[in-house]
Design an enzyme around this catalytic site. Structure first.
Site, PDB file in Angstrom:
ATOM      1  N   LYS A 104       0.734  -1.330  -0.179  1.00  0.00           N
ATOM      2  CA  LYS A 104       0.003   0.010  -0.005  1.00  0.00           C
ATOM      3  C   LYS A 104       0.767   1.376   0.116  1.00  0.00           C
ATOM      4  O   LYS A 104       1.900   1.190   0.350  1.00  0.00           O
ATOM      5  CB  LYS A 104      -0.714  -0.039   1.097  1.00  0.00           C
ATOM      6  N   ARG A 155     -10.456 -11.319   1.698  1.00  0.00           N
ATOM      7  CA  ARG A 155     -11.380 -12.352   1.024  1.00  0.00           C
ATOM      8  C   ARG A 155     -10.761 -13.793   1.286  1.00  0.00           C
ATOM      9  O   ARG A 155     -11.789 -14.733   1.155  1.00  0.00           O
ATOM     10  CB  ARG A 155     -11.789 -11.957  -0.249  1.00  0.00           C
TER      11      ARG A 155
END
Length: 492
Positions: free
Chosen positions: A260, A334
């Site tokens: 990130k 996920r």
């Protein structure tokens, strides 16, 4: 012990504290062009409040407050909007609580004339407004330890249990990652629930996760020396097939190899907000004795880059056998959720699976910092969440589960069956569709809480019952408890 911060205690008082050193919080409601005050106030106090309204010192607007000296003591007005406005009541009493939390050890809530629902929400607002996470500070500011309740018909046990669950979720979500790596979080949860005879906690170690094929959880956690855990909380509150709550607990998310940007990365300590909400909801459900069988599953990992991290183009075998091709290591939530969801559906026999996750930035772009995205094909479950949202003020918006988009999970896959991150647009929908593949036909709801779970740039939009300074607010605990209560009563 995770529960560092405890809400103020609640007690009923049989008399008012006017003229004492203990401040008294009084609700002020809108009534046309004037204000409506609760019944039973001393005449001189009623006159003072009306004069203060006429001079614009007092306002009935939700969340507005005023501090007025009275008979040598202090009165704090709580603007609550129109009578019956539950959100206005919560905001008003939370804002008033903030005014006294650092200055007084106790305060009184004047609730005369409020019905059970409104007076309960007033108490919850006051408790949530008093939150301070001060475990990691040398100097602690919070003084407020006791709230006295006068009048009304509040459900005090309910309010206390809900506040404890929210405080717990806030403490977990906002804890620095080095203080709550997966193993310590698991140990803390075991200790926390040890007081309940009808709650069992099972923790899957890294070796067990590896041995039993939890490929999603294992792969995401490989880059860190602090290895992952799967925490399973089983609450035996009723008979029948269990309801499963699954919460993403990425203790810290750097993005992994797909790193990130540094801006905002400190907020990623709260990427465990979904798991925190599940722990808080399980605590509150057990405290309230909700008549249902509920299982909480919290996959806990740290996602950081290293020589042992999982990589883009890896193909992971998930717990249910699905082969997932990694296209982005920052779509890790996920993967850990999918393992836990399929385990709940196939191994634990859950009839309904509900997950909460700070899953996608896309949902924040779509709905902003206050609203979670609800994804479900069940109209009944959607109604339960929508009704619970109206009661609790925890905002949701039902999002589409577009079957056409599901093709983008399979078509780009070169080596695996599906990819973990599809095309750029519609990212929140793709995340939900990915997770749906692992529920194996069970009733399912996915809450993407990336906005309110972390409180991304909420700023002045944040209600006063959220913590100050942009901390994670424990979103989802109150919503889940309301939904679970409805389901236990047969209304969900």
């Amino acid at each position: 012990m995770v529960l560092y911060t405890r809400p103020p205690r609640l007690s009923v008082s049989r008399e008012t504290f006017f003229g004492r050193q203990t401040p008294v919080v009084i609700p002020v409601f809108k009534e046309g062009d004037s204000i409506k005050l609760p019944e039973g106030l001393p005449q001189d106090l009623e006159s003072l409040l009306k004069e203060s309204y006429n001079s614009k010192a007092v306002s009935p607007e939700p969340g507005s407050v005023a501090k007025l000296p009275y008979r040598g003591g202090l009165v704090v007005t709580a603007g609550c909007g129109a009578p019956g406005d539950l959100e206005g009541v919560r905001r008003g009493f939370a804002a008033a609580s903030r005014q006294v939390v650092d200055s007084f050890e106790e305060a009184q809530l004047y609730l005369v004339g409020l019905d059970t629902v409104s007076s309960t929400e007033a108490v919850i607002g006051a408790l949530l407004g008093a939150y301070r996470l001060e475990e990691f500070k040398n100097t602690r500011k919070r003084k407020l330890q006791q709230l006295w309740v006068y009048g009304g018909e509040p459900r005090l046990d309910y309010a206390q249990a809900v506040a404890e669950g929210v405080y717990l979720a806030r403490d977990i979500a906002n804890a620095p990652p080095h203080r709550l790596p997966p193993a310590k979080l698991a140990a803390a949860v075991e200790d926390l629930f040890s007081k309940f005879d009808n709650v069992d906690v099972e923790v899957f170690s890294y070796d067990r996760l590896l041995e039993e094929g939890f490929g999603g959880i294992v792969s995401v956690g490989m880059g860190s020396e602090e290895k992952p855990r799967l925490i399973i909380i089983k609450y035996r509150g009723g008979a029948g097939e269990p309801i499963a709550l699954v919460g993403k607990a990425v203790v810290f998310d750097s993005g992994g190899i797909n790193l990130k940007p540094s801006q905002g990365m400190t907020l990623m300590r709260a990427d465990k907000a979904g798991g925190a909400a599940v722990v808080g909801a399980m605590w509150t459900a057990a405290r309230l004795g909700i008549k249902a069988s509920i299982i909480g599953l919290i996959p806990a990992v740290i996602n950081v880059p290293s020589g042992s991290s999982y990589l883009p183009s890896d193909v992971i075998r998930m717990w249910d056998g699905t082969m997932v091709e990694i296209t982005n290591t920052d779509a890790e939530g996920r993967l850990i959720l999918a393992d836990a969801i399929s385990y709940a559906a196939k191994q634990l026999g859950a009839k309904t699976v509900i997950d909460l996750a700070t899953l996608t930035g896309a949902i924040v772009v779509a709905l902003g910092p206050l609203i979670a995205g609800l994804f479900t094909r069940s109209d009944g479950l959607a109604r339960a969440f929508e009704e619970a949202s109206r009661t609790t003020g925890e905002k949701i918006w039902r999002m589409p589960m577009e079957d056409e988009y599901a093709k983008s999970l399979t078509q780009p896959a070169q080596a695996g069956e599906i990819v973990n991150a599809a095309q750029r647009y519609g990212g929140a929908i793709f995340g939900a569709l990915f997770l749906e593949r692992f529920v194996h036909g069970k009733e399912f709801a996915h809450l993407d809480i990336a906005g309110p779970g972390i409180a991304f740039e909420a700023g002045s939009l944040a209600p006063p019952y959220w913590p100050e300074k942009g901390m994670a607010p424990g979103y989802g605990v109150r919503l889940l408890i309301e939904v679970l209560s409805r389901m236990a009563r047969g209304g969900g």
